[in-house]
Design a protein around this motif. Structure first.
Motif, mmCIF file in Angstrom:
data_model
loop_
_atom_site.group_PDB
_atom_site.id
_atom_site.type_symbol
_atom_site.label_atom_id
_atom_site.label_comp_id
_atom_site.label_asym_id
_atom_site.label_seq_id
_atom_site.Cartn_x
_atom_site.Cartn_y
_atom_site.Cartn_z
ATOM 1 N N SER A 1 0.835 -1.192 0.000
ATOM 2 C CA SER A 1 0.000 0.000 0.000
ATOM 3 C C SER A 1 0.874 1.247 0.000
ATOM 4 N N ILE A 2 0.582 2.190 -0.888
ATOM 5 C CA ILE A 2 1.225 3.507 -0.852
ATOM 6 C C ILE A 2 0.348 4.380 0.027
ATOM 7 N N PRO A 3 0.812 4.728 1.228
ATOM 8 C CA PRO A 3 -0.072 5.323 2.241
ATOM 9 C C PRO A 3 -0.434 6.768 1.945
ATOM 10 N N ALA A 4 -1.399 7.256 2.691
ATOM 11 C CA ALA A 4 -1.876 8.627 2.524
ATOM 12 C C ALA A 4 -0.779 9.646 2.794
ATOM 13 N N ALA A 5 0.214 9.303 3.616
ATOM 14 C CA ALA A 5 1.304 10.235 3.900
ATOM 15 C C ALA A 5 2.113 10.565 2.657
ATOM 16 N N ASP A 6 2.043 9.703 1.649
ATOM 17 C CA ASP A 6 2.772 9.938 0.402
ATOM 18 C C ASP A 6 1.882 10.526 -0.686
ATOM 19 N N VAL A 7 0.683 10.948 -0.316
ATOM 20 C CA VAL A 7 -0.257 11.561 -1.256
ATOM 21 C C VAL A 7 -0.654 12.933 -0.723
ATOM 22 N N THR A 8 -0.568 13.947 -1.586
ATOM 23 C CA THR A 8 -0.973 15.299 -1.201
ATOM 24 C C THR A 8 -1.929 15.847 -2.241
ATOM 25 N N LEU A 9 -3.055 16.390 -1.767
ATOM 26 C CA LEU A 9 -4.031 17.034 -2.639
ATOM 27 C C LEU A 9 -3.954 18.541 -2.458
ATOM 28 N N TYR A 10 -4.136 19.259 -3.551
ATOM 29 C CA TYR A 10 -4.067 20.715 -3.534
ATOM 30 C C TYR A 10 -5.243 21.298 -4.327
ATOM 31 N N ARG A 11 -5.716 22.439 -3.878
ATOM 32 C CA ARG A 11 -6.604 23.248 -4.710
ATOM 33 C C ARG A 11 -5.741 24.171 -5.563
ATOM 34 N N VAL A 12 -5.990 24.177 -6.850
ATOM 35 C CA VAL A 12 -5.238 25.040 -7.750
ATOM 36 C C VAL A 12 -5.775 26.462 -7.638
ATOM 37 N N VAL B 1 -3.517 19.221 3.337
ATOM 38 C CA VAL B 1 -2.658 19.136 4.521
ATOM 39 C C VAL B 1 -1.244 19.433 4.033
ATOM 40 N N ASP B 2 -0.633 20.478 4.571
ATOM 41 C CA ASP B 2 0.652 20.892 4.015
ATOM 42 C C ASP B 2 1.761 19.903 4.348
ATOM 43 N N GLU B 3 2.771 19.829 3.487
ATOM 44 C CA GLU B 3 3.845 18.855 3.609
ATOM 45 C C GLU B 3 4.965 19.292 4.544
ATOM 46 N N ILE B 4 4.889 20.477 5.092
ATOM 47 C CA ILE B 4 5.943 20.980 5.977
ATOM 48 C C ILE B 4 5.523 20.901 7.447
ATOM 49 N N ALA B 5 4.408 21.533 7.796
ATOM 50 C CA ALA B 5 3.937 21.528 9.186
ATOM 51 C C ALA B 5 2.899 20.452 9.443
ATOM 52 N N GLY B 6 2.349 19.845 8.399
ATOM 53 C CA GLY B 6 1.342 18.810 8.565
ATOM 54 C C GLY B 6 0.016 19.323 9.070
ATOM 55 N N ALA C 1 -9.451 23.091 -11.017
ATOM 56 C CA ALA C 1 -8.655 21.864 -10.942
ATOM 57 C C ALA C 1 -8.182 21.581 -9.529
ATOM 58 N N ILE C 2 -7.979 20.306 -9.276
ATOM 59 C CA ILE C 2 -7.333 19.791 -8.070
ATOM 60 C C ILE C 2 -6.048 19.115 -8.522
ATOM 61 N N TRP C 3 -4.951 19.434 -7.862
ATOM 62 C CA TRP C 3 -3.649 18.841 -8.187
ATOM 63 C C TRP C 3 -3.356 17.739 -7.165
ATOM 64 N N VAL C 4 -2.791 16.630 -7.638
ATOM 65 C CA VAL C 4 -2.467 15.517 -6.752
ATOM 66 C C VAL C 4 -1.021 15.092 -6.972
ATOM 67 N N ASP C 5 -0.257 15.005 -5.884
ATOM 68 C CA ASP C 5 1.101 14.462 -5.884
ATOM 69 C C ASP C 5 1.097 13.085 -5.236
ATOM 70 N N VAL C 6 1.806 12.154 -5.840
ATOM 71 C CA VAL C 6 2.020 10.841 -5.234
ATOM 72 C C VAL C 6 3.515 10.571 -5.204
ATOM 73 N N HIS C 7 4.047 10.311 -4.005
ATOM 74 C CA HIS C 7 5.439 9.909 -3.872
ATOM 75 C C HIS C 7 5.484 8.399 -3.696
#
Length: 653
Positions: free
Chosen positions: A84-95, A121-126, A143-149
């Motif tokens: 499983s690639i967990p939620a901690a490695d996924v970030t959603l953003y509003r463009v 949820v920001d990737e620096i302070a959480g 649009a919504i932007w999605v990052d997956v690490h």
């Protein structure tokens, strides 16, 4: 008689209210800049490919239809496959959108352009931020932007996930994601050195209202910007307070960034470059060099002895700076932003370690820089320890307004980090670096207009020139902690750096000719960067496939074509005479079985004129659907009158 009846009937049809165009949601490539006038299309599932420790990005686009959407929220579950690639490695953003008033390149539409990425949820302070909920106006797209690490230990294989989008209008819409993880791992610290500069007073001013915040506050803010940059595979080489301090204090704050022990999703990521930012004195240079050498940081350190002579500094002053560095700190690299002609003309080859010409002078379009100039650096590079870096500037769009218009034609132009240039332009610089044999990239500033980034970034005749971040203050994005907010351009730069890794990996695995061929087919010359975003994705796939072949790893599985998928909206669709397929709608649940809505007859590409762009709505919306419905009704009327009742098909019960 039938024709007369039709003539009478058509005005009645035209007087009917326009057919309802429902809201729609679809998966979109990260290589498309989703402007408000983008027409909806069908893409219920996205197919992605990545190595371990690589970031992949995509978008979920939403069109408001005739009614608009209110209270939009989104979430993505874990991607499930061999693990499983967990939620901690996924970030959603509003463009978020930056409204331009003057285009970077003449002829480019002005108005809202997508760029700032407000995190859920920001990737620096959480911390939870104000990404959701948001509204989509009627007849506009957002649009919504999605990052997956992909985690370092993720087994190769197929992973699947779903982005669920909800609104106050009805049941959720879902976009599927299929991720193929290949048997390869990208390094956390890039092979391509980067030196992206930061002026601390700009950061202070944007977050505190004063350019002179205390050193402790500067360190707190700058450390967050460094973390964000490392997660995007770039180094903020000058991002340190300018106040003198002992090495012990410096090491306590900045040592983790130079040693690779700071916490990021890229384990072990560290700065690839490290600039001396003190006074240019013999004492300062000697102390800096000794301290960096004692800590093992000296190979990445450099002294920026002069910027763009004779404009930024005279050649005489440049020589004095370089000679002083050679005398008192010969182990410290010297860097200058100039070209091979000027190095030779002023006899500077022995005094410089890193030559960083502007891209327009390394592969130019006019004498004396016509064509690739790489061969003119061979003599310089034959000396021990010499490097060739590269940078882009306002010359990519025109430092004097409109001066580079001949090169910046549709479908071509220079690499560019401007907000209102195509996604492809922002991803191209690292490909050109590979083609020209450059081992580093310099960018003069990343926070130049940070204080006004949300509303205005026009500088040096370009929207976004020298500004790659947004100030994530609680007032702007919610939460309690000030953090940097990434731009879409920073995401695209990260893609380019990752592309460089694939180019290098194929070369190191034994086929540099193939890597060069793929890169050259994509970018024939530095001034001919295509605007088709998917061309970059196809080139990357070729590199991945070749690398897997060279290393004996399992090949990529073949991807089934997605029905009804048009060309990338960054490129105008070829005329086919066939209406675009109808998109799915937000209010309809997955289990429902309802008739398809009317097909849109609008274009799939962006609007070309400024007048259309200012209108802020898609020409493929309700008007086109209503027109198609009217024609269909008229045709059915004629057919009904022509077909005898005895041969009509029976009605199903």
């Amino acid at each position: 008689m039938h024709l007369k009846r039709l003539v009478v009937f058509l005005p009645l049809l035209l007087a009917l209210p326009a057919a309802a165009a429902p809201p729609s949601v679809w998966g979109e490539s990260a290589m498309v800049k989703v402007r408000p006038n983008l027409a909806p299309r069908v893409q219920p599932e996205l197919h992605l490919t990545a190595a371990r420790n690589e970031f992949v990005s995509f978008q979920v686009a939403l069109h408001g239809g005739n009614t608009g959407l209110n209270g939009v929220r989104a979430r993505m579950n874990a991607l499930v496959g061999p693990t499983s690639i967990p939620a901690a490695d996924v970030t959603l953003y509003r463009v978020a959108y930056l409204t331009t008033v003057r285009p970077s390149v003449p002829g480019t539409p002005v108005g809202p352009w997508p760029d700032g990425l407000v995190p859920d949820v920001d990737e620096i302070a959480g911390e939870g931020r104000r990404a959701f909920p948001f509204d989509v106006p009627a007849r506009e797209t957002r649009a919504i932007w999605v990052d997956v690490h992909v985690p370092v230990d993720a087994p190769p294989g197929q992973y699947r996930g779903t982005v669920e989008v909800t609104s106050s209008q009805g049941a959720p819409a879902r976009v599927g994601v299929r991720l193929t993880v290949v048997d390869a791992t990208l390094p956390s610290t890039p092979s391509l050195a980067t030196a992206f500069l930061v002026w601390p007073p700009h950061v202070c001013n944007a977050h505190t209202g004063s350019p002179d915040c205390p050193v402790a506050k500067q360190e707190e803010l700058l450390a967050r910007y460094h973390r964000m940059a490392l997660e995007h595979r770039v180094s903020l080489s000058s991002g340190f307070p300018r106040a003198p301090q002992p090495w012990s204090a410096f090491e306590a704050v900045w040592g983790p960034f130079l040693d690779g022990t700071v916490q990021t999703r890229l384990p072990g990521a560290r700065l690839t470059s490290f600039q001396y930012v003190g006074e240019h004195t013999a004492e300062g240079l000697m102390e800096f060099t000794a301290g960096a050498q004692a800590r093992g940081w000296l190979p990445r350190a450099y002294d920026f002895v002069g910027d763009e002579p004779p404009y930024g500094i005279s050649f005489e002053a440049l020589r004095q700076n370089a000679e002083l560095a050679r005398q008192v700190a010969p182990e410290l690299r010297t860097l200058v932003t100039t070209n091979s002609r000027e190095l030779a003309r002023h006899g500077l080859e022995e005094l410089m370690d890193v030559a960083a010409p502007v891209v327009n002078h390394l592969d130019g379009t006019a004498p004396p820089f016509l064509g690739s100039q790489r061969a003119t650096y061979e003599d310089f590079l034959s000396r021990p320890g010499r490097e060739l870096w590269m940078y882009q500037s306002c010359m990519s769009h025109g430092c004097a307004y409109g001066t580079n218009a001949p090169e910046n034609q549709p479908g071509a132009g220079w690499p560019s980090y401007m907000v209102d240039r195509s996604a492809a332009k922002a991803r191209a610089m690292e490909w050109v670096s590979f083609l020209e044999g450059a081992t580093g990239e310099l960018y003069y500033q990343t926070v130049g207009m940070l204080a006004t980034a949300w509303t205005d970034q026009f500088r040096f005749n370009g929207n976004g020139d020298g500004t790659l971040f947004y100030p994530g203050t609680p007032a702007a994005i919610g939460g309690a902690t000030d953090v940097p907010v990434a731009s879409i351009r920073l995401k695209l730069i990260r893609m380019g750096v990752q592309d460089y890794e694939w180019l290098k990996a194929v070369s190191d695995a034994g086929d540099p000719a193939f890597a060069n061929k793929v890169a050259r087919q994509l970018i024939p010359s530095a001034s001919k960067v295509p605007d088709e975003g998917e061309a970059f994705e196809r080139a990357r796939k070729k590199l991945i496939s070749r690398y897997l072949e060279l290393t004996g790893a399992p090949a990529l599985p073949e991807e089934p074509a997605t029905p009804g998928t048009p060309p990338s909206p960054e490129t105008p669709a070829p005329p086919t005479g066939t209406p675009a397929p109808a998109p799915g709608t937000v209010p309809v649940p997955e289990e429902a079985s309802l008739p398809e809505p009317p097909a849109s007859t609008g274009p799939t590409g962006p609007l070309e004129s400024a007048a259309e762009a200012q209108a802020g709505c898609s020409t493929g919306g309700s008007t086109g659907a209503a027109g198609g419905a009217l024609l269909l009704m008229a045709w059915l009327f004629m057919e009904r009158r022509r077909v005898p009742a005895r041969v009509r098909a029976p009605r199903r019960r």
